[in-house]
Design an enzyme around this catalytic site. Structure first.
Site, mmCIF file in Angstrom:
data_model
loop_
_atom_site.group_PDB
_atom_site.id
_atom_site.type_symbol
_atom_site.label_atom_id
_atom_site.label_comp_id
_atom_site.label_asym_id
_atom_site.label_seq_id
_atom_site.Cartn_x
_atom_site.Cartn_y
_atom_site.Cartn_z
ATOM 1 N N ASP A 8 42.295 -9.313 94.161
ATOM 2 C CA ASP A 8 40.981 -8.902 94.604
ATOM 3 C C ASP A 8 40.336 -10.147 95.249
ATOM 4 O O ASP A 8 40.791 -11.273 94.995
ATOM 5 C CB ASP A 8 40.183 -8.432 93.373
ATOM 6 N N ASP A 10 36.315 -10.759 96.187
ATOM 7 C CA ASP A 10 35.007 -11.138 95.613
ATOM 8 C C ASP A 10 35.089 -11.180 94.086
ATOM 9 O O ASP A 10 35.468 -10.191 93.451
ATOM 10 C CB ASP A 10 33.932 -10.113 96.005
ATOM 11 N N ASP A 165 38.529 -8.676 88.991
ATOM 12 C CA ASP A 165 37.433 -8.837 88.031
ATOM 13 C C ASP A 165 36.688 -7.538 87.774
ATOM 14 O O ASP A 165 35.730 -7.528 86.998
ATOM 15 C CB ASP A 165 36.434 -9.895 88.535
HETATM 16 O O1 LIG Z 1 32.858 -5.753 98.992
HETATM 17 C C1 LIG Z 1 33.024 -5.194 97.881
HETATM 18 O O2 LIG Z 1 32.520 -4.118 97.579
HETATM 19 C C2 LIG Z 1 33.858 -5.860 96.843
HETATM 20 O O3 LIG Z 1 34.929 -6.569 97.369
HETATM 21 P P1 LIG Z 1 36.182 -6.877 96.421
HETATM 22 O O4 LIG Z 1 36.995 -5.623 96.378
HETATM 23 O O5 LIG Z 1 36.882 -8.039 97.097
HETATM 24 O O6 LIG Z 1 35.646 -7.265 95.060
#
Ligand SMILES: O=C(O)COP(=O)(O)O
Length: 212
Positions: A8, A10, A165
């Site tokens: 992942d 963020d 996360d």
């Molecule tokens: O932009 C988002 O909603 C979250 O991004 P992610 O999947 O990298 O946590």
């Protein structure tokens, strides 16, 4: 044996909280709305930019499409004002590559923004694939992109790990049948999802995964 790790973005590879909150509050300000606290905005992140904007203007009657346009335009120009890799990510990714493991990113953030952030932070080249939320696949927690990555790299689910996360990461991995680990240091929430192990830092993940 671990052949493929899907990360992942963020809250797992990057701490992007303040740039996301800054972009949301810029959009709100430009539409005559008061800023929201960063912690509140952070809780809206995880299901793609459209859902982030929808949640961030839920207290108002401003036009959603216009708010989304403004958010995207501003964020595109401010991707890495404060956004940084979590400690140990750069070195850890290099170690995993040296161990012969294929690495990919699967984010609900749009692909271009994801790629530009990773390039800017010097680790874009570590990944065989960077798939964002505006790809041909549905957003996590749908498992389609994970299935496609495993097919592409010819890796069975038993040799594939998802590290994230948020419940979206863990649920996608569960539905794809692959292993899952939780980045406890991030800003997502696992909700009811299970995971095989959790870590408090990226180097801890690298150390643990090498044992599998
Ligand atoms: O932009 C988002 O909603 C979250 O991004 P992610 O999947 O990298 O946590």
């Amino acid at each position: 044996m671990v052949k493929l790790i899907v990360f992942d973005l963020d809250g797992t590879l990057i701490d992007s909280r303040h740039d996301l909150a800054g972009a949301v509050n810029h959009m709100r300000g430009s539409m005559g709305l008061e800023p929201l606290a960063t912690e509140r905005i952070v809780r809206f992140v995880g299901n793609g930019v459209a859902n982030l904007v929808r949640r961030a203007i839920a207290d108002s009657d401003v036009d959603f499409e216009e708010a989304l346009r403004r958010m995207k335009r501003y964020y595109a120009g401010h991707l890495v004002e404060t956004t940084a890799l979590y400690p140990g990510v750069s070195r850890g990714l290099a170690e995993l590559r040296e161990a012969g493991i294929q690495l990919a990113v699967l984010s609900n953030k749009p692909t271009d923004a994801s790629r530009r952030i990773l390039d800017c932070l010097g680790v874009g080249g570590c990944f065989a694939d960077i798939i964002g939320g505006d790809s041909d696949f549905p957003l996590k927690p749908e498992p389609d992109a994970l299935f496609a990555l495993m097919r592409k790299h010819n890796v069975p689910p038993e040799q594939c790990w998802m590290f994230g996360d948020h419940y979206t990461d863990l649920e996608a991995a569960r539905r794809a049948g692959c292993h899952r680990a939780l980045a406890r240091y991030g800003f997502g929430e696992p909700r009811e999802e299970k995971f095989e192990f959790e870590v408090g830092s990226f180097p801890e993940f690298v150390m643990a995964i090498k044992g599998f």
